[in-house]
Design an enzyme around this catalytic site. Structure first.
Site, PDB file in Angstrom:
ATOM      1  N   SER A 237     -18.366  -3.499   6.381  1.00  0.00           N
ATOM      2  CA  SER A 237     -17.215  -2.905   5.191  1.00  0.00           C
ATOM      3  C   SER A 237     -17.659  -3.395   3.988  1.00  0.00           C
ATOM      4  O   SER A 237     -17.950  -4.551   3.462  1.00  0.00           O
ATOM      5  CB  SER A 237     -15.883  -3.488   5.563  1.00  0.00           C
ATOM      6  OG  SER A 237     -15.186  -3.055   4.473  1.00  0.00           O
TER       7      SER A 237
ATOM      8  N   SER B  18     -10.127  -1.623   5.270  1.00  0.00           N
ATOM      9  CA  SER B  18     -10.171  -1.056   6.255  1.00  0.00           C
ATOM     10  C   SER B  18      -9.470  -2.056   7.377  1.00  0.00           C
ATOM     11  O   SER B  18      -9.750  -2.027   8.702  1.00  0.00           O
ATOM     12  CB  SER B  18     -11.592  -0.854   6.918  1.00  0.00           C
ATOM     13  OG  SER B  18     -12.086   0.166   6.055  1.00  0.00           O
TER      14      SER B  18
ATOM     15  N   CYS C  24     -11.685   2.588  -7.614  1.00  0.00           N
ATOM     16  CA  CYS C  24     -10.519   2.824  -7.330  1.00  0.00           C
ATOM     17  C   CYS C  24      -9.304   1.684  -7.957  1.00  0.00           C
ATOM     18  O   CYS C  24      -9.780   0.312  -7.937  1.00  0.00           O
ATOM     19  CB  CYS C  24     -10.112   2.608  -5.611  1.00  0.00           C
ATOM     20  SG  CYS C  24      -8.711   2.644  -5.217  1.00  0.00           S
TER      21      CYS C  24
ATOM     22  N   HIS D  12     -14.523   1.213   8.488  1.00  0.00           N
ATOM     23  CA  HIS D  12     -15.528   0.149   8.968  1.00  0.00           C
ATOM     24  C   HIS D  12     -15.027  -1.149   9.601  1.00  0.00           C
ATOM     25  O   HIS D  12     -14.741  -2.136   8.895  1.00  0.00           O
ATOM     26  CB  HIS D  12     -16.427  -0.169   7.749  1.00  0.00           C
ATOM     27  CG  HIS D  12     -17.411   0.815   7.249  1.00  0.00           C
ATOM     28  ND1 HIS D  12     -17.794   0.880   6.137  1.00  0.00           N
ATOM     29  CD2 HIS D  12     -17.984   1.776   8.131  1.00  0.00           C
ATOM     30  CE1 HIS D  12     -18.883   2.085   6.280  1.00  0.00           C
ATOM     31  NE2 HIS D  12     -18.766   2.381   7.355  1.00  0.00           N
TER      32      HIS D  12
ATOM     33  N   HIS E 150     -14.783   8.301   3.458  1.00  0.00           N
ATOM     34  CA  HIS E 150     -15.641   8.230   2.619  1.00  0.00           C
ATOM     35  C   HIS E 150     -16.393   9.499   1.918  1.00  0.00           C
ATOM     36  O   HIS E 150     -16.920   9.553   0.952  1.00  0.00           O
ATOM     37  CB  HIS E 150     -17.078   7.754   3.275  1.00  0.00           C
ATOM     38  CG  HIS E 150     -16.695   6.282   4.090  1.00  0.00           C
ATOM     39  ND1 HIS E 150     -16.449   6.128   5.232  1.00  0.00           N
ATOM     40  CD2 HIS E 150     -16.628   4.974   3.301  1.00  0.00           C
ATOM     41  CE1 HIS E 150     -16.285   4.881   5.344  1.00  0.00           C
ATOM     42  NE2 HIS E 150     -16.254   4.072   4.270  1.00  0.00           N
TER      43      HIS E 150
ATOM     44  N   GLU F  99     -20.256   7.009   1.202  1.00  0.00           N
ATOM     45  CA  GLU F  99     -19.471   7.586   0.152  1.00  0.00           C
ATOM     46  C   GLU F  99     -20.509   7.979  -1.028  1.00  0.00           C
ATOM     47  O   GLU F  99     -20.543   8.950  -1.525  1.00  0.00           O
ATOM     48  CB  GLU F  99     -18.678   6.466  -0.324  1.00  0.00           C
ATOM     49  CG  GLU F  99     -17.864   7.039  -1.612  1.00  0.00           C
ATOM     50  CD  GLU F  99     -16.859   5.883  -2.453  1.00  0.00           C
ATOM     51  OE1 GLU F  99     -17.062   6.069  -3.409  1.00  0.00           O
ATOM     52  OE2 GLU F  99     -16.290   5.102  -1.597  1.00  0.00           O
TER      53      GLU F  99
ATOM     54  N   HIS G  65     -24.523   3.663   1.577  1.00  0.00           N
ATOM     55  CA  HIS G  65     -23.053   3.634   1.709  1.00  0.00           C
ATOM     56  C   HIS G  65     -22.959   5.162   1.930  1.00  0.00           C
ATOM     57  O   HIS G  65     -23.317   5.885   1.207  1.00  0.00           O
ATOM     58  CB  HIS G  65     -22.198   2.987   0.731  1.00  0.00           C
ATOM     59  CG  HIS G  65     -21.019   2.685   1.165  1.00  0.00           C
ATOM     60  ND1 HIS G  65     -20.024   3.842   1.193  1.00  0.00           N
ATOM     61  CD2 HIS G  65     -20.215   1.777   1.685  1.00  0.00           C
ATOM     62  CE1 HIS G  65     -18.654   3.330   1.680  1.00  0.00           C
ATOM     63  NE2 HIS G  65     -19.018   2.112   1.944  1.00  0.00           N
TER      64      HIS G  65
ATOM     65  N   CYS H  12      -5.974   0.375   2.602  1.00  0.00           N
ATOM     66  CA  CYS H  12      -5.672   1.188   1.278  1.00  0.00           C
ATOM     67  C   CYS H  12      -5.124   2.522   1.202  1.00  0.00           C
ATOM     68  O   CYS H  12      -5.204   2.920   2.640  1.00  0.00           O
ATOM     69  CB  CYS H  12      -7.024   1.287   0.339  1.00  0.00           C
ATOM     70  SG  CYS H  12      -8.147   2.342   1.050  1.00  0.00           S
TER      71      CYS H  12
ATOM     72  N   ASN I 157     -16.364  -2.743   0.769  1.00  0.00           N
ATOM     73  CA  ASN I 157     -15.452  -3.535  -0.036  1.00  0.00           C
ATOM     74  C   ASN I 157     -15.023  -4.863   0.747  1.00  0.00           C
ATOM     75  O   ASN I 157     -14.646  -5.809  -0.451  1.00  0.00           O
ATOM     76  CB  ASN I 157     -14.097  -2.418  -0.217  1.00  0.00           C
ATOM     77  CG  ASN I 157     -13.347  -2.658   1.077  1.00  0.00           C
ATOM     78  OD1 ASN I 157     -12.302  -3.479   1.429  1.00  0.00           O
ATOM     79  ND2 ASN I 157     -13.508  -1.856   1.913  1.00  0.00           N
TER      80      ASN I 157
END
Length: 282
Positions: free
Chosen positions: A220, A266, A192, A43, A78, A130, A128, A14, A222
């Site tokens: 990861s 990632s 996002c 990640h 993050h 973030e 996480h 991304c 996501n």
């Protein structure tokens, strides 16, 4: 046997992750010495190994006590707590910030609303990085929920934000709960846009595929969410980190005509291409 291999839209790196990796490599060349990142820059173990080969190393916050003045520390995509940046600067370290701009936007919204007296609610994973970072912009006072259990004692005045990689359905579920209880709500859907597109894309892909491979780090967030979405629509969905984890026996099933491929934010293109090439060889 002839097979149709479909790559999902927006698969792989991304904007925020690519930017962080590019920044790390740029600063390493600029300073000509080791660069340290707070935690793994992304990640994905293969990319972390690549970065180490280029003198970019992941460390924990406690490790910064052993660094020397003038050493370079990069904040990963993050983001971190507001206090962390001040602490690093006070130690005489050179701090470079590669926080994803979308995450920075959340941090600033949270700080502003917190100062205006709103109770912050974060929809996401409390462990996480973030989310931990975002919570630090409201003095670690946020209510954090992953949507799996009902919220209790919701304040009357709340500001709601989301982890950038959260599932849309989780966001909607939590928001519906809050609307029933709170009188004053400021809600920012901070998922996002690329995450939203990616999730919608894999949902459609997994409906038409007989077999799906979701490529990305096992740590990861996501990528895991993409896998969960795929698994709902296509039971034969598998989360792999790279081509080495590709189970060739799955491709021996003659009923598999269409294979879907997607990848987390990632996962670099070269890892995706290796998997696709291997599938086409078999």
């Amino acid at each position: 046997m002839e097979r149709n291999v479909i790559l999902a839209k927006n698969a792989g790196f991304c904007f925020g992750v690519k930017r962080a990796v590019d920044e790390a490599i740029k600063y390493q060349k600029e300073f000509g010495k080791k660069i340290y990142t707070l935690g793994p820059l992304i990640h994905n173990n293969d990319v972390v190994n690549y970065l180490e080969d280029n003198d970019i190393f992941a460390i924990e916050l406690s490790d910064t006590n052993s660094l020397n003045k003038g050493d370079v520390v990069l904040i990963r995509s993050h983001g971190v707590k507001e206090s962390v940046i001040k602490d690093l600067t006070d130690k005489g370290l050179i701090v470079k910030n590669a926080t994803c701009p979308y995450v920075t936007n959340i941090q600033l919204k949270v700080k502003k609303c917190y100062e205006q007296g709103y109770k912050i609610i974060i929809v996401g994973d409390e462990n996480h990085p973030e989310v931990i970072g975002i919570n630090g912009w409201c003095n670690d006072s946020a209510i954090i929920t992953n949507g799996k259990t009902e919220l209790e004692n919701i304040p009357a005045k709340v500001c709601v934000v989301s982890q950038t990689t959260e599932k849309k359905e989780t966001w909607n579920k939590v928001l519906n709960e809050i609307v029933k209880e709170s009188k004053e709500i400021v809600a920012f859907n901070t998922i996002c846009s690329a995450t939203d597109v990616r999730q919608k894309s894999v949902q459609e892909l997994s409906k038409e595929a007989d077999l799906v491979f979701v490529i990305g780090g096992k740590n990861s967030s996501n990528t895991t969410k993409l896998y969960e979405i795929c698994k709902k629509e296509c039971p034969k969905s598998y989360h792999i980190e790279n081509v080495k984890e590709l189970d060739e026996s799955l491709l021996e099933d003659e009923s598999v005509k269409t294979i879907g491929i997607t990848a987390g934010a990632s996962t670099p293109d070269w890892i995706i291409n290796e998997v696709i090439s291997k599938i086409k060889e078999l």
